[in-house]
Motif scaffolding. Structure first.
Motif, PDB file in Angstrom:
ATOM      1  N   LEU A  47       0.829  -1.207   0.000  1.00  0.00           N
ATOM      2  CA  LEU A  47       0.000   0.000   0.000  1.00  0.00           C
ATOM      3  C   LEU A  47       0.859   1.251   0.000  1.00  0.00           C
ATOM      4  CD1 LEU A  47      -3.021   0.842   0.136  1.00  0.00           C
ATOM      5  CD2 LEU A  47      -2.723   1.032   2.600  1.00  0.00           C
ATOM      6  N   LEU A  48       1.887   1.271   0.845  1.00  0.00           N
ATOM      7  CA  LEU A  48       2.780   2.422   0.875  1.00  0.00           C
ATOM      8  C   LEU A  48       3.575   2.552  -0.421  1.00  0.00           C
ATOM      9  CD1 LEU A  48       4.170   2.190   4.527  1.00  0.00           C
ATOM     10  CD2 LEU A  48       2.566   3.865   3.621  1.00  0.00           C
ATOM     11  N   ALA A  49       3.951   1.416  -1.005  1.00  0.00           N
ATOM     12  CA  ALA A  49       4.737   1.455  -2.238  1.00  0.00           C
ATOM     13  C   ALA A  49       3.943   2.063  -3.386  1.00  0.00           C
ATOM     14  CB  ALA A  49       5.211   0.048  -2.600  1.00  0.00           C
ATOM     15  N   PHE A  50       2.658   1.708  -3.512  1.00  0.00           N
ATOM     16  CA  PHE A  50       1.867   2.181  -4.639  1.00  0.00           C
ATOM     17  C   PHE A  50       1.252   3.557  -4.398  1.00  0.00           C
ATOM     18  CE2 PHE A  50       1.882  -2.379  -5.698  1.00  0.00           C
ATOM     19  CZ  PHE A  50       2.195  -2.300  -7.050  1.00  0.00           C
ATOM     20  N   LEU A  51       0.924   3.878  -3.159  1.00  0.00           N
ATOM     21  CA  LEU A  51       0.238   5.132  -2.871  1.00  0.00           C
ATOM     22  C   LEU A  51       1.159   6.240  -2.377  1.00  0.00           C
ATOM     23  CD1 LEU A  51      -3.037   3.863  -1.156  1.00  0.00           C
ATOM     24  CD2 LEU A  51      -2.632   4.416  -3.556  1.00  0.00           C
ATOM     25  N   VAL A  52       2.360   5.893  -1.947  1.00  0.00           N
ATOM     26  CA  VAL A  52       3.283   6.906  -1.423  1.00  0.00           C
ATOM     27  C   VAL A  52       4.596   6.917  -2.211  1.00  0.00           C
ATOM     28  CG1 VAL A  52       4.558   7.709   0.597  1.00  0.00           C
ATOM     29  CG2 VAL A  52       2.270   6.758   0.874  1.00  0.00           C
ATOM     30  N   ALA A  53       5.267   5.780  -2.260  1.00  0.00           N
ATOM     31  CA  ALA A  53       6.597   5.742  -2.869  1.00  0.00           C
ATOM     32  C   ALA A  53       6.541   6.038  -4.366  1.00  0.00           C
ATOM     33  CB  ALA A  53       7.249   4.387  -2.611  1.00  0.00           C
ATOM     34  N   TYR A  54       5.638   5.373  -5.086  1.00  0.00           N
ATOM     35  CA  TYR A  54       5.567   5.569  -6.537  1.00  0.00           C
ATOM     36  C   TYR A  54       5.191   7.009  -6.916  1.00  0.00           C
ATOM     37  CZ  TYR A  54       3.892   5.250 -11.341  1.00  0.00           C
ATOM     38  OH  TYR A  54       3.677   5.476 -12.672  1.00  0.00           O
ATOM     39  N   PRO A  55       4.148   7.613  -6.302  1.00  0.00           N
ATOM     40  CA  PRO A  55       3.866   9.018  -6.625  1.00  0.00           C
ATOM     41  C   PRO A  55       5.016   9.953  -6.268  1.00  0.00           C
ATOM     42  CG  PRO A  55       1.980   8.016  -5.562  1.00  0.00           C
ATOM     43  CD  PRO A  55       3.108   7.051  -5.429  1.00  0.00           C
TER      44      PRO A  55
END
Length: 319
Positions: A47-55
Motif C-alpha cells: 500500500l505504501l509502495a503504490f500510494l506513497v513511494a511511486y507518486p
C-alpha cells in the motif's frame, strides 16, 4: 517428600512439552517468526509502495523535467527550481506559507490550551460539550469553508451585516478582496478547523496528570498560575510537541481552505505551496514546474519533523 518431588518433576516435564505441542499445532507458514512478520507487513508495504513511494518518485522525475499536460517531457535538471527562485510569485508564496503556518500554529496553541483547560474544568454535560467541540474537525473541509466564504463574501457578508447592525463599522469591510484581510480570514478558518484537534489531544494529556501533584502544590501555597507553569505545562509538553508536529505538517500543506476562500488571491497574497502547485501544474499545464513547487515543500517538512523530534527528545532527557 518423595511423592511431592515426583509431582513437581511431572509438572515441569508437562510445562516443557507444552510449548512443543503448541509449536506442532501451528501452521507451517507461521512456524518461523521472521517469515510470519513479512506476511503481516506485506499488505501495508504494498500500500505504501503504490500510494506513497511511486507518486513521490514520479513527482521527483516531473520536477526534473519539462513535462507538460499531454507530454512526458525531457530531463532538464534543476532548471525548474532556478525558475522558481527567480519568480516573484513563488517568493511571495514562500513568505505566505511561513506567515500562514506561524500565525495559525500560534493561535491554535494558545486557544487550544485555553479550551482544553476549560473542558477539563467542565463537569456538567461534559460528554455533549466535548462531542460538539469536535464538529469543526468532523465536517468536510470544503463544505465548512464554503459557509465561511458566504460569511465573508463582499456582497452577502453576514459578518459585515452584523458589524453594521451593532454600529461597529459604517461601511462594508472588503474581507476577501483585500490582500491582508484575506490572509487574516484564511488563518482564522484554519484555526477554527484545527482547534478541536489541539483541544481534545491536550485534554487527554491533562486527564492523565495525577491529581496528587495539584493537591501537594496547593498545600504548599501555589496559586493557579504557578500550578500551570510548574505542573501542567511541563507534563503536557510531550503531548503538545506531538500535536504541534502534526499540525505544522497539515497547516503548511493546506489546500482546501485557501483554494475555496481565495484561490490564492488577491494579488497572490494567500498562495501556499499546494495552491500554487495546483495553479501551475494542472491549471497552467506546466506539470514539471508544479511538481517542483510541491517537492520544494518536502525538505521544509523534513526539517520541521527533525527539529521537532529533536526538541521533544531533549525535553524527555531533561525530565
Amino acid at each position: 517428600m518423595t511423592l511431592k518431588t515426583a509431582d513437581l518433576d511431572l509438572a515441569a516435564s508437562v510445562a516443557d512439552e507444552a510449548p512443543l505441542a503448541v509449536r506442532r499445532r501451528r501452521p507451517r507458514f507461521v512456524a518461523r517468526d521472521t517469515r510470519a512478520a513479512w506476511w503481516f507487513i506485506a499488505p501495508a508495504f504494498l500500500l505504501l509502495a503504490f500510494l506513497v513511494a511511486y507518486p513521490f518518485v514520479l513527482s521527483v522525475w516531473f520536477s526534473l523535467s519539462d513535462a507538460r499536460v499531454g507530454t512526458s517531457g525531457s530531463f532538464v535538471g534543476l532548471d525548474n527550481f532556478e525558475r522558481l527562485f527567480s519568480s516573484s510569485i513563488f517568493l511571495q508564496t514562500l513568505q505566505n506559507s511561513f506567515v500562514f503556518t506561524a500565525a495559525a500554529l500560534t493561535a491554535k496553541i494558545v486557544f487550544g490550551m485555553a479550551l482544553a483547560l476549560l473542558l477539563f474544568r467542565i463537569t456538567r454535560f461534559k460528554r455533549l460539550i466535548r462531542g460538539a467541540i469536535l464538529l469543526p474537525f468532523i465536517v468536510p473541509t470544503a463544505l465548512s469553508t464554503l459557509v465561511w466564504w458566504w460569511m465573508f463574501e463582499p456582497m452577502y457578508s453576514v459578518v459585515n451585516w452584523t458589524l453594521k447592525t451593532l454600529h461597529v463599522v459604517e461601511r462594508d469591510i472588503p474581507w476577501l478582496p483585500d490582500p491582508y484581510l484575506a490572509m487574516v480570514v484564511v488563518v482564522l478558518v484554519n484555526v477554527w478547523r484545527g482547534l478541536p484537534f489541539f483541544a481534545i489531544t491536550l485534554l487527554a494529556g491533562l486527564v492523565a496528570i495525577p491529581r496528587e501533584l495539584y493537591e501537594a502544590a496547593e498545600a504548599d501555597g501555589a496559586g493557579p498560575v504557578r500550578r500551570f507553569w510548574h505542573i501542567t505545562l511541563p507534563l503536557v509538553t510531550p503531548v503538545l510537541g506531538v500535536v504541534i508536529l502534526f499540525s505544522a505538517i497539515f497547516t503548511l500543506s493546506d489546500f482546501n481552505i485557501v483554494y475555496v476562500l481565495t484561490k490564492g488571491g488577491p494579488l497572490n497574497m494567500t498562495h501556499l505551496f499546494a495552491t500554487y502547485s495546483f495553479t501551475l501544474g494542472l491549471q497552467g499545464g506546466e506539470i514539471g514546474l508544479g511538481a517542483a513547487v510541491s517537492l520544494f515543500l518536502f525538505p521544509i517538512l523534513l526539517a520541521v519533523v527533525f527539529l521537532q523530534l529533536r526538541l521533544m527528545r531533549r525535553a524527555a532527557i531533561y525530565e
